[in-house]
Design a protein around this motif. Sequence first.
Motif, PDB file in Angstrom:
ATOM      1  N   UNK A 189      -4.701   7.796  -1.630  1.00 34.62           N
ATOM      2  CA  UNK A 189      -4.701   8.373  -0.285  1.00 34.62           C
ATOM      3  C   UNK A 189      -6.107   8.431   0.306  1.00 34.62           C
ATOM      4  N   UNK A 190      -7.109   8.632  -0.549  1.00 33.76           N
ATOM      5  CA  UNK A 190      -8.483   8.703  -0.073  1.00 33.76           C
ATOM      6  C   UNK A 190      -8.977   7.361   0.443  1.00 33.76           C
ATOM      7  N   UNK A 191      -8.347   6.272   0.010  1.00 35.82           N
ATOM      8  CA  UNK A 191      -8.802   4.934   0.379  1.00 35.82           C
ATOM      9  C   UNK A 191      -7.957   4.300   1.481  1.00 35.82           C
ATOM     10  N   UNK A 192      -6.943   5.023   1.972  1.00 35.83           N
ATOM     11  CA  UNK A 192      -6.000   4.421   2.912  1.00 35.83           C
ATOM     12  C   UNK A 192      -6.697   3.881   4.144  1.00 35.83           C
ATOM     13  N   UNK A 213       0.831  -1.198   0.000  1.00 34.91           N
ATOM     14  CA  UNK A 213       0.000   0.000   0.000  1.00 34.91           C
ATOM     15  C   UNK A 213       0.870   1.254   0.000  1.00 34.91           C
ATOM     16  N   UNK A 214       1.976   1.204   0.734  1.00 33.34           N
ATOM     17  CA  UNK A 214       2.905   2.337   0.745  1.00 33.34           C
ATOM     18  C   UNK A 214       3.467   2.592  -0.647  1.00 33.34           C
ATOM     19  N   UNK A 215       3.788   1.524  -1.379  1.00 39.20           N
ATOM     20  CA  UNK A 215       4.283   1.682  -2.752  1.00 39.20           C
ATOM     21  C   UNK A 215       3.233   2.349  -3.625  1.00 39.20           C
ATOM     22  N   UNK A 216       1.993   1.930  -3.457  1.00 40.34           N
ATOM     23  CA  UNK A 216       0.903   2.502  -4.250  1.00 40.34           C
ATOM     24  C   UNK A 216       0.753   3.991  -3.966  1.00 40.34           C
ATOM     25  N   UNK A 217       0.851   4.374  -2.696  1.00 36.53           N
ATOM     26  CA  UNK A 217       0.691   5.772  -2.329  1.00 36.53           C
ATOM     27  C   UNK A 217       1.767   6.665  -2.932  1.00 36.53           C
ATOM     28  N   UNK A 271      -8.503  -0.704   7.386  1.00 35.07           N
ATOM     29  CA  UNK A 271      -9.554  -1.332   8.190  1.00 35.07           C
ATOM     30  C   UNK A 271      -9.985  -2.669   7.590  1.00 35.07           C
ATOM     31  N   UNK A 272     -10.041  -2.740   6.276  1.00 32.97           N
ATOM     32  CA  UNK A 272     -10.422  -4.005   5.634  1.00 32.97           C
ATOM     33  C   UNK A 272      -9.365  -5.077   5.911  1.00 32.97           C
ATOM     34  N   UNK A 273      -8.098  -4.678   5.836  1.00 31.22           N
ATOM     35  CA  UNK A 273      -7.016  -5.619   6.132  1.00 31.22           C
ATOM     36  C   UNK A 273      -7.119  -6.135   7.564  1.00 31.22           C
TER      37      UNK A 273
END
Length: 202
Positions: A181-184, A170-174, A189-191
């Motif tokens: 960033x809006x979905x972080x 996720x950090x790579x994606x950001x 929470x899903x994880x």
Amino acid sequence: MPKLADHDQRRAQITSAARRVIARDGLGAATFQSVATEAGISVRLVQYYFGTKRQVLLATHQAVVADAGRRFTERLSTLGPAPAPREVIRAILTELLPADAERRRDTIVLNSFHAAALTSPDVAAEDTLGAPRFLVGAIAEQLRRARGDAAGQRTAELDAELIVAGTSGLAQTLLVDDGAEERVGELLDRLLDRMIDRMIEE
């Protein structure tokens, strides 16, 4: 009387300069000359404090990890005296993400080290594994707390590795996708829903 040098401050000045060079131009660009220029000091002074390029790089990596540890401690201190395991894990994971300029720079620097461990003679894989191993251990401990130790140590460690790996992705994606960033918060929470709450129910 001449002012005595503050050696810790000078080392920090050099490693901070190296961080800026690496974040901007890549790890290969972090030479004695470029770091000295960035720090506004002589090459000879960089060599005095760090005899080899590898020593500069390792000290820089350690400085980045130490700053991350400081941020973890500060974030955890806001959770109160007895935070729930999920709160602790979420706080740790949040600090892993490049959500501001400082963390973005440090994420780029750490990524540069991980990539260099595959190809550069100045960085070995073992040099980069201490922080991820610490994170896995810290998260595994919280998973055991959340599950009442029912899952056992090995299961908790495996799940902690998956959580760290997922957050690293996720950090790579950001770094490259501003829209992520809006979905972080939702993604974290899903994880945690899947890796903590569902395992407790089972």
